[in-house]
Design a protein around this motif. Sequence first.
Motif, PDB file in Angstrom:
ATOM      1  N   PRO A 156       0.862  -1.232   0.171  1.00 53.36           N
ATOM      2  CA  PRO A 156      -0.088  -0.255  -0.142  1.00 53.36           C
ATOM      3  C   PRO A 156       0.682   1.354   0.135  1.00 53.36           C
ATOM      4  CG  PRO A 156       0.084  -1.123   2.189  1.00 53.36           C
ATOM      5  CD  PRO A 156       0.562  -2.018   1.041  1.00 53.36           C
ATOM      6  N   TRP A 157       2.225   1.268   0.384  1.00 57.38           N
ATOM      7  CA  TRP A 157       2.877   2.484   0.315  1.00 57.38           C
ATOM      8  C   TRP A 157       3.794   2.460  -0.905  1.00 57.38           C
ATOM      9  CZ3 TRP A 157       3.422  -2.003   3.050  1.00 57.38           C
ATOM     10  CH2 TRP A 157       4.738  -2.733   2.698  1.00 57.38           C
ATOM     11  N   LEU A 158       3.608   1.687  -1.807  1.00 56.47           N
ATOM     12  CA  LEU A 158       4.131   2.031  -3.093  1.00 56.47           C
ATOM     13  C   LEU A 158       2.908   2.216  -4.190  1.00 56.47           C
ATOM     14  CD1 LEU A 158       6.446  -1.097  -3.186  1.00 56.47           C
ATOM     15  CD2 LEU A 158       7.078   1.128  -2.367  1.00 56.47           C
ATOM     16  N   THR A 159       3.531   3.174  -5.137  1.00 56.05           N
ATOM     17  CA  THR A 159       2.687   3.393  -6.297  1.00 56.05           C
ATOM     18  C   THR A 159       2.367   2.049  -7.013  1.00 56.05           C
ATOM     19  OG1 THR A 159       4.498   3.811  -7.679  1.00 56.05           O
ATOM     20  CG2 THR A 159       3.532   5.653  -6.478  1.00 56.05           C
ATOM     21  N   VAL A 160       1.420   2.324  -8.267  1.00 52.02           N
ATOM     22  CA  VAL A 160       1.310   1.291  -8.896  1.00 52.02           C
ATOM     23  C   VAL A 160       2.352   0.752  -9.736  1.00 52.02           C
ATOM     24  CG1 VAL A 160      -0.061   0.690 -11.056  1.00 52.02           C
ATOM     25  CG2 VAL A 160      -1.269   1.803  -9.092  1.00 52.02           C
ATOM     26  N   LEU A 161       3.132   1.755 -10.123  1.00 50.38           N
ATOM     27  CA  LEU A 161       4.419   1.465 -11.085  1.00 50.38           C
ATOM     28  C   LEU A 161       5.386   0.740  -9.999  1.00 50.38           C
ATOM     29  CD1 LEU A 161       6.181   1.521 -13.350  1.00 50.38           C
ATOM     30  CD2 LEU A 161       6.772   3.960 -12.770  1.00 50.38           C
ATOM     31  N   GLU A 162       5.518   1.205  -8.807  1.00 44.56           N
ATOM     32  CA  GLU A 162       6.407   0.779  -7.907  1.00 44.56           C
ATOM     33  C   GLU A 162       6.108  -0.664  -7.413  1.00 44.56           C
ATOM     34  OE1 GLU A 162       7.975   4.755  -5.824  1.00 44.56           O
ATOM     35  OE2 GLU A 162       6.257   3.673  -5.103  1.00 44.56           O
ATOM     36  N   SER A 197      -4.738   1.902  -2.582  1.00 45.70           N
ATOM     37  CA  SER A 197      -6.119   2.453  -2.186  1.00 45.70           C
ATOM     38  C   SER A 197      -6.818   3.180  -2.784  1.00 45.70           C
ATOM     39  CB  SER A 197      -5.730   3.353  -0.939  1.00 45.70           C
ATOM     40  OG  SER A 197      -5.019   4.508  -1.052  1.00 45.70           O
ATOM     41  N   GLN A 198      -6.231   3.780  -4.226  1.00 46.82           N
ATOM     42  CA  GLN A 198      -7.015   4.795  -5.129  1.00 46.82           C
ATOM     43  C   GLN A 198      -7.762   3.758  -6.177  1.00 46.82           C
ATOM     44  OE1 GLN A 198      -3.416   7.457  -5.189  1.00 46.82           O
ATOM     45  NE2 GLN A 198      -4.994   8.861  -5.322  1.00 46.82           N
ATOM     46  N   LEU A 199      -7.467   2.210  -6.057  1.00 52.46           N
ATOM     47  CA  LEU A 199      -7.809   1.651  -7.265  1.00 52.46           C
ATOM     48  C   LEU A 199      -9.153   0.935  -6.897  1.00 52.46           C
ATOM     49  CD1 LEU A 199      -4.338  -0.135  -8.195  1.00 52.46           C
ATOM     50  CD2 LEU A 199      -5.395   1.946  -9.160  1.00 52.46           C
ATOM     51  N   SER A 200      -9.813   0.354  -7.912  1.00 55.74           N
ATOM     52  CA  SER A 200     -11.078  -0.350  -7.667  1.00 55.74           C
ATOM     53  C   SER A 200     -10.579  -1.911  -7.594  1.00 55.74           C
ATOM     54  CB  SER A 200     -11.999  -0.492  -8.877  1.00 55.74           C
ATOM     55  OG  SER A 200     -11.089  -0.957 -10.124  1.00 55.74           O
ATOM     56  N   GLY A 201     -11.694  -2.622  -7.109  1.00 53.17           N
ATOM     57  CA  GLY A 201     -11.123  -4.031  -6.964  1.00 53.17           C
ATOM     58  C   GLY A 201     -10.819  -4.675  -8.286  1.00 53.17           C
ATOM     59  N   GLY A 202     -11.396  -4.523  -9.467  1.00 57.60           N
ATOM     60  CA  GLY A 202     -10.761  -4.868 -10.879  1.00 57.60           C
ATOM     61  C   GLY A 202      -9.294  -4.413 -11.042  1.00 57.60           C
ATOM     62  N   MET A 203      -9.065  -3.090 -10.836  1.00 57.60           N
ATOM     63  CA  MET A 203      -8.116  -2.625 -11.226  1.00 57.60           C
ATOM     64  C   MET A 203      -6.875  -3.279 -10.328  1.00 57.60           C
ATOM     65  SD  MET A 203      -8.512   1.476 -11.585  1.00 57.60           S
ATOM     66  CE  MET A 203      -9.393   2.278 -12.805  1.00 57.60           C
ATOM     67  N   SER A 204      -7.025  -3.456  -8.893  1.00 52.70           N
ATOM     68  CA  SER A 204      -6.116  -4.072  -8.148  1.00 52.70           C
ATOM     69  C   SER A 204      -5.816  -5.429  -8.598  1.00 52.70           C
ATOM     70  CB  SER A 204      -6.769  -4.173  -6.653  1.00 52.70           C
ATOM     71  OG  SER A 204      -6.910  -3.110  -6.299  1.00 52.70           O
ATOM     72  N   LYS A 205      -6.885  -6.234  -9.233  1.00 54.58           N
ATOM     73  CA  LYS A 205      -6.430  -7.583  -9.660  1.00 54.58           C
ATOM     74  C   LYS A 205      -5.629  -7.600 -10.800  1.00 54.58           C
ATOM     75  CE  LYS A 205      -8.518 -10.595  -6.836  1.00 54.58           C
ATOM     76  NZ  LYS A 205      -9.293 -11.590  -7.203  1.00 54.58           N
ATOM     77  N   ARG A 206      -5.945  -6.540 -11.870  1.00 51.87           N
ATOM     78  CA  ARG A 206      -5.063  -6.308 -13.019  1.00 51.87           C
ATOM     79  C   ARG A 206      -3.497  -5.955 -12.553  1.00 51.87           C
ATOM     80  NH1 ARG A 206      -9.442  -3.660 -15.251  1.00 51.87           N
ATOM     81  NH2 ARG A 206      -8.283  -1.613 -15.284  1.00 51.87           N
TER      82      ARG A 206
END
Length: 243
Positions: A76-82, A117-126
Amino acid sequence: MNIHIRHKAFAATTLISDLTIHTGENEIVALVGPSGAGKSTLLNIIAGLDKDFSGDIIFDDQRPPGLMFQEARLMPWLTVLENVTLVAPPDHPDPTGEALSLLTLTGLESQAEKYPSQLSGGMSKRLALARAMMFKPGVLLMDEPFSSLDAPAAESLRQCVLSLKATSPFSIIYVTHDLKEAVAIADRVLILDANPMTLKHQEFITLPRPRYLHDKAVSDVCEPLYRAWPGLLYGNADERKTM
């Protein structure tokens, strides 16, 4: 890949005994069976996370397996890219470039600087899928990857997996409790029993792609399987004998 589990136990209970599974190159294999049969444990053994068993796991090439858990398990403390670059091999020549490419392929390029935390459930799975693909796996192991998503998000993720597979071929072994989902995606469905885990039936799926859960052809494949194996395709491992 060749999998032979001679014995796997928890305490005095034998969970898996003399189970052999072979997966072909670029094949999608679905594991279906009652809850408590040990399917998730089997994935952990294949991934190398559980070494307390006797048997052999022989991969067809040297590429490491990728693993998607039931939960996304993002940092959770890292960005999507990280989150994606975090798992890059130490000798990777361009982890950021590779990660951005995977985010584009999974439809997350615009989310690269956001946090989980800013992503939807589907985005988190992707995102979890993109992270697993950072290993360039020879086989992708997925543990109920679509189970917590609503229908549109689950379908989007299914198509995302198949799109990635088309661009960079790899095998898939995945666990699901949804027979229709298995038939809609897999080349072969393995129906497993429990106490201990054994292979009761395998069904080769020859329907043309694309396939969708509510296609009549998918239902036509599922119906005789439900009739033949009701105790394995409904309920959990302790209930199956009473159904």
